[in-house]
Design a protein around this motif. Sequence first.
Motif, PDB file in Angstrom:
ATOM      1  N   LEU A  20       5.228   4.369  -0.794  1.00 27.08           N
ATOM      2  CA  LEU A  20       6.667   4.108  -0.806  1.00 27.08           C
ATOM      3  C   LEU A  20       7.402   4.832   0.315  1.00 27.08           C
ATOM      4  O   LEU A  20       8.006   4.199   1.183  1.00 27.08           O
ATOM      5  N   ARG A  21       7.331   6.161   0.330  1.00 27.03           N
ATOM      6  CA  ARG A  21       8.075   6.919   1.344  1.00 27.03           C
ATOM      7  C   ARG A  21       7.554   6.654   2.754  1.00 27.03           C
ATOM      8  O   ARG A  21       8.330   6.552   3.704  1.00 27.03           O
ATOM      9  N   LYS A  22       6.228   6.560   2.903  1.00 28.40           N
ATOM     10  CA  LYS A  22       5.635   6.299   4.218  1.00 28.40           C
ATOM     11  C   LYS A  22       5.390   4.800   4.446  1.00 28.40           C
ATOM     12  O   LYS A  22       4.710   4.427   5.393  1.00 28.40           O
ATOM     13  N   ARG A  23       5.911   3.969   3.569  1.00 27.93           N
ATOM     14  CA  ARG A  23       5.950   2.515   3.717  1.00 27.93           C
ATOM     15  C   ARG A  23       4.572   1.876   3.887  1.00 27.93           C
ATOM     16  O   ARG A  23       4.379   0.994   4.716  1.00 27.93           O
ATOM     17  N   GLY A  24       3.635   2.342   3.065  1.00 26.69           N
ATOM     18  CA  GLY A  24       2.309   1.751   3.097  1.00 26.69           C
ATOM     19  C   GLY A  24       2.316   0.273   2.759  1.00 26.69           C
ATOM     20  O   GLY A  24       1.430  -0.476   3.196  1.00 26.69           O
ATOM     21  N   PHE A  25       3.326  -0.165   2.003  1.00 29.34           N
ATOM     22  CA  PHE A  25       3.417  -1.581   1.634  1.00 29.34           C
ATOM     23  C   PHE A  25       3.575  -2.476   2.860  1.00 29.34           C
ATOM     24  O   PHE A  25       3.233  -3.668   2.818  1.00 29.34           O
ATOM     25  N   LEU A  26       4.066  -1.917   3.983  1.00 26.11           N
ATOM     26  CA  LEU A  26       4.212  -2.713   5.201  1.00 26.11           C
ATOM     27  C   LEU A  26       2.866  -2.990   5.872  1.00 26.11           C
ATOM     28  O   LEU A  26       2.776  -3.843   6.756  1.00 26.11           O
ATOM     29  N   ASP A  27       1.817  -2.282   5.449  1.00 23.09           N
ATOM     30  CA  ASP A  27       0.479  -2.535   5.976  1.00 23.09           C
ATOM     31  C   ASP A  27      -0.274  -3.570   5.145  1.00 23.09           C
ATOM     32  O   ASP A  27      -1.478  -3.773   5.337  1.00 23.09           O
ATOM     33  N   GLY A  28       0.450  -4.238   4.221  1.00 21.51           N
ATOM     34  CA  GLY A  28      -0.157  -5.306   3.436  1.00 21.51           C
ATOM     35  C   GLY A  28      -1.203  -4.809   2.453  1.00 21.51           C
ATOM     36  O   GLY A  28      -1.137  -3.674   1.968  1.00 21.51           O
ATOM     37  N   MET A  29      -2.173  -5.662   2.163  1.00 21.32           N
ATOM     38  CA  MET A  29      -3.219  -5.304   1.213  1.00 21.32           C
ATOM     39  C   MET A  29      -4.003  -4.089   1.675  1.00 21.32           C
ATOM     40  O   MET A  29      -4.388  -3.231   0.868  1.00 21.32           O
ATOM     41  N   GLU A  30      -4.238  -3.978   2.988  1.00 21.55           N
ATOM     42  CA  GLU A  30      -4.956  -2.811   3.517  1.00 21.55           C
ATOM     43  C   GLU A  30      -4.197  -1.523   3.201  1.00 21.55           C
ATOM     44  O   GLU A  30      -4.799  -0.507   2.857  1.00 21.55           O
ATOM     45  N   GLY A  31      -2.868  -1.573   3.312  1.00 21.70           N
ATOM     46  CA  GLY A  31      -2.063  -0.400   3.005  1.00 21.70           C
ATOM     47  C   GLY A  31      -2.189   0.013   1.552  1.00 21.70           C
ATOM     48  O   GLY A  31      -2.315   1.205   1.233  1.00 21.70           O
ATOM     49  N   PHE A  32      -2.168  -0.965   0.644  1.00 22.19           N
ATOM     50  CA  PHE A  32      -2.321  -0.664  -0.783  1.00 22.19           C
ATOM     51  C   PHE A  32      -3.685  -0.052  -1.057  1.00 22.19           C
ATOM     52  O   PHE A  32      -3.813   0.953  -1.767  1.00 22.19           O
ATOM     53  N   ILE A  71      -5.683   1.541   1.047  1.00 25.68           N
ATOM     54  CA  ILE A  71      -5.741   2.878   1.644  1.00 25.68           C
ATOM     55  C   ILE A  71      -5.051   3.898   0.749  1.00 25.68           C
ATOM     56  O   ILE A  71      -5.579   4.994   0.504  1.00 25.68           O
ATOM     57  N   CYS A  72      -3.866   3.567   0.260  1.00 24.14           N
ATOM     58  CA  CYS A  72      -3.099   4.507  -0.560  1.00 24.14           C
ATOM     59  C   CYS A  72      -3.800   4.805  -1.885  1.00 24.14           C
ATOM     60  O   CYS A  72      -3.810   5.952  -2.348  1.00 24.14           O
ATOM     61  N   VAL A  73      -4.405   3.773  -2.491  1.00 27.19           N
ATOM     62  CA  VAL A  73      -5.138   3.979  -3.743  1.00 27.19           C
ATOM     63  C   VAL A  73      -6.370   4.852  -3.509  1.00 27.19           C
ATOM     64  O   VAL A  73      -6.609   5.831  -4.231  1.00 27.19           O
ATOM     65  N   ILE A  74      -7.166   4.515  -2.492  1.00 27.03           N
ATOM     66  CA  ILE A  74      -8.395   5.277  -2.237  1.00 27.03           C
ATOM     67  C   ILE A  74      -8.066   6.705  -1.797  1.00 27.03           C
ATOM     68  O   ILE A  74      -8.761   7.654  -2.189  1.00 27.03           O
ATOM     69  N   SER A  75      -7.018   6.887  -1.010  1.00 25.61           N
ATOM     70  CA  SER A  75      -6.634   8.231  -0.570  1.00 25.61           C
ATOM     71  C   SER A  75      -6.177   9.080  -1.755  1.00 25.61           C
ATOM     72  O   SER A  75      -6.443  10.291  -1.797  1.00 25.61           O
ATOM     73  N   SER A  76      -5.502   8.458  -2.732  1.00 25.40           N
ATOM     74  CA  SER A  76      -5.109   9.173  -3.943  1.00 25.40           C
ATOM     75  C   SER A  76      -6.347   9.550  -4.756  1.00 25.40           C
ATOM     76  O   SER A  76      -6.450  10.658  -5.294  1.00 25.40           O
ATOM     77  N   PHE A  77      -7.295   8.612  -4.824  1.00 18.78           N
ATOM     78  CA  PHE A  77      -8.541   8.875  -5.538  1.00 18.78           C
ATOM     79  C   PHE A  77      -9.335   9.985  -4.855  1.00 18.78           C
ATOM     80  O   PHE A  77     -10.029  10.765  -5.520  1.00 18.78           O
ATOM     81  N   ASP A  78      -9.233  10.057  -3.538  1.00 19.61           N
ATOM     82  CA  ASP A  78      -9.868  11.127  -2.760  1.00 19.61           C
ATOM     83  C   ASP A  78      -9.440  12.492  -3.306  1.00 19.61           C
ATOM     84  O   ASP A  78     -10.269  13.385  -3.535  1.00 19.61           O
ATOM     85  N   ILE A  79      -8.137  12.654  -3.525  1.00 21.84           N
ATOM     86  CA  ILE A  79      -7.610  13.919  -4.046  1.00 21.84           C
ATOM     87  C   ILE A  79      -8.137  14.173  -5.456  1.00 21.84           C
ATOM     88  O   ILE A  79      -8.595  15.279  -5.783  1.00 21.84           O
ATOM     89  N   PHE A  80      -8.069  13.141  -6.305  1.00 18.99           N
ATOM     90  CA  PHE A  80      -8.578  13.274  -7.675  1.00 18.99           C
ATOM     91  C   PHE A  80     -10.048  13.676  -7.677  1.00 18.99           C
ATOM     92  O   PHE A  80     -10.465  14.591  -8.401  1.00 18.99           O
TER      93      PHE A  80
END
Length: 264
Positions: A221-233, A235-244
């Motif tokens: 949202l803040r870094k506008r990953g949604f503008l990168d389309g499906m790839e952005g979504f 990336i954001c999901v996997i990067s969050s899972f990376d932290i988990f």
Amino acid sequence: MKINLSAVIITFNEEKNIKRCVESLEDLADEILVLDSFSTDATKSICSRLGVRFVEHPFSGHKEQKNHATSLAKYNYILSLDADEALSGPLRKEIRGVKQNWQADAYRFNRLTRYGKKWIYHSNWYPDAKIRLFDRQKARWGCRHEKASLHEFIQTDKGAHIKHIPGDLLHYSFSSISEHVQKIDHYTTLAAQEDFDCGKKIYIIHHLFFRPFRYFVKAYLRKRGFLDGMEGFIICVISSFDIFLRYAKLKELRKSSSFQNHSS
């Protein structure tokens, strides 16, 4: 001040990347040095054909390997790249100008990452500014913790003059989702072990829930990953899972250590 420039690259089994990286440095670097960790693929033969200076050395950690490569360079002025990176045309032009009139102790520029077949301009992956051009007398590779070797970055001397220059460093990161997931599995294992060795504590609610969720909100949202389309979504999901995953593995290590201590 006009300077001579050494480009340094560390490698291990980088046959699919090294040619592109080296070719982006041709007619720019006065020396191209590849420090290899005894690759078992065609990396060495490709480098031989490209005419770079090729040195083999056992891998001693990312930070340590890059500092060793820097120490072997012929010149004090260093351009350090990973094998899966290459200079864009505009960045080559800027660095050529810097060589003719060196003014700072280190130079920073943006890194643009390719995910599959798409360049990612948001998702907390861009501009991703990095110091990669520096005077080795004023800067070196380091990490946030003394025992750490992952997530290395250039540390400059106190008061060093750092200048940002335009142009992108092109990062050819993941060719597929599977490769992305495999890499985070590998690196979260190393990161968890590093955290454990440094005595880092884990708070389940904070590290396993709030931090991954907060990262997703920031990246998507803040870094506008949604503008990168499906790839952005993705990336954001996997990067969050990376932290988990990193902190889940740290929790597992601490639990195993506690069990062993009680058993002994």
